[in-house]
Write a protein that holds these residues in place. Structure first.
Motif, mmCIF file in Angstrom:
data_model
loop_
_atom_site.group_PDB
_atom_site.id
_atom_site.type_symbol
_atom_site.label_atom_id
_atom_site.label_comp_id
_atom_site.label_asym_id
_atom_site.label_seq_id
_atom_site.Cartn_x
_atom_site.Cartn_y
_atom_site.Cartn_z
ATOM 1 N N ARG A 1 0.837 -1.192 0.000
ATOM 2 C CA ARG A 1 0.000 0.000 0.000
ATOM 3 C C ARG A 1 0.874 1.244 0.000
ATOM 4 O O ARG A 1 1.946 1.256 0.568
ATOM 5 C CB ARG A 1 -0.905 0.029 1.228
ATOM 6 N N GLY A 2 0.378 2.273 -0.605
ATOM 7 C CA GLY A 2 1.086 3.541 -0.603
ATOM 8 C C GLY A 2 0.588 4.438 -1.705
ATOM 9 O O GLY A 2 -0.194 4.037 -2.560
ATOM 10 N N ILE A 3 1.044 5.657 -1.686
ATOM 11 C CA ILE A 3 0.668 6.640 -2.693
ATOM 12 C C ILE A 3 1.655 6.530 -3.850
ATOM 13 O O ILE A 3 2.872 6.569 -3.656
ATOM 14 C CB ILE A 3 0.680 8.056 -2.099
ATOM 15 N N PHE A 4 1.119 6.365 -5.035
ATOM 16 C CA PHE A 4 1.945 6.225 -6.232
ATOM 17 C C PHE A 4 2.178 7.604 -6.825
ATOM 18 O O PHE A 4 1.243 8.365 -6.973
ATOM 19 C CB PHE A 4 1.208 5.336 -7.248
ATOM 20 N N PRO A 5 3.338 8.001 -7.164
ATOM 21 C CA PRO A 5 4.615 7.313 -7.095
ATOM 22 C C PRO A 5 5.482 7.740 -5.905
ATOM 23 O O PRO A 5 6.630 7.346 -5.817
ATOM 24 C CB PRO A 5 5.293 7.719 -8.397
ATOM 25 N N SER A 6 4.947 8.530 -4.978
ATOM 26 C CA SER A 6 5.799 9.037 -3.898
ATOM 27 C C SER A 6 6.155 7.975 -2.865
ATOM 28 O O SER A 6 7.230 8.027 -2.279
ATOM 29 C CB SER A 6 5.146 10.229 -3.210
ATOM 30 N N GLU A 7 5.286 7.019 -2.585
ATOM 31 C CA GLU A 7 5.562 5.981 -1.576
ATOM 32 C C GLU A 7 5.827 4.619 -2.199
ATOM 33 O O GLU A 7 6.605 3.832 -1.665
ATOM 34 C CB GLU A 7 4.400 5.882 -0.597
ATOM 35 N N VAL A 8 5.169 4.315 -3.287
ATOM 36 C CA VAL A 8 5.438 3.080 -4.037
ATOM 37 C C VAL A 8 5.543 3.454 -5.506
ATOM 38 O O VAL A 8 4.972 4.434 -5.955
ATOM 39 C CB VAL A 8 4.335 2.009 -3.830
#
Length: 64
Positions: A16-23
């Protein structure tokens, strides 16, 4: 973001995460490659040799 700096992106059963800042695509590629390797080793361990080209995996992404 480097692949090695992604431990917070992994939940118990998913990524899980915010694309593209975390994943990002590198995270998904590394996770998929590791999972395919795990599956092939598990099949081999159980004497079920399988060619990677015979496997089908799907990666999904939710869009908010």
């Amino acid at each position: 973001m480097s692949v090695s700096n992604t431990t917070k992106a992994f939940g118990k059963n998913d990524i899980r995460g915010i694309f593209p800042s975390e994943v990002n695509t590198r995270v998904f590629y590394a996770a998929a490659k590791g999972y395919v390797s795990f599956v092939l080793k598990t099949l081999e361990k159980n004497n079920k040799k399988t060619d990677v080209r015979d496997l089908l995996f799907t990666v999904c992404m939710d869009i908010a």
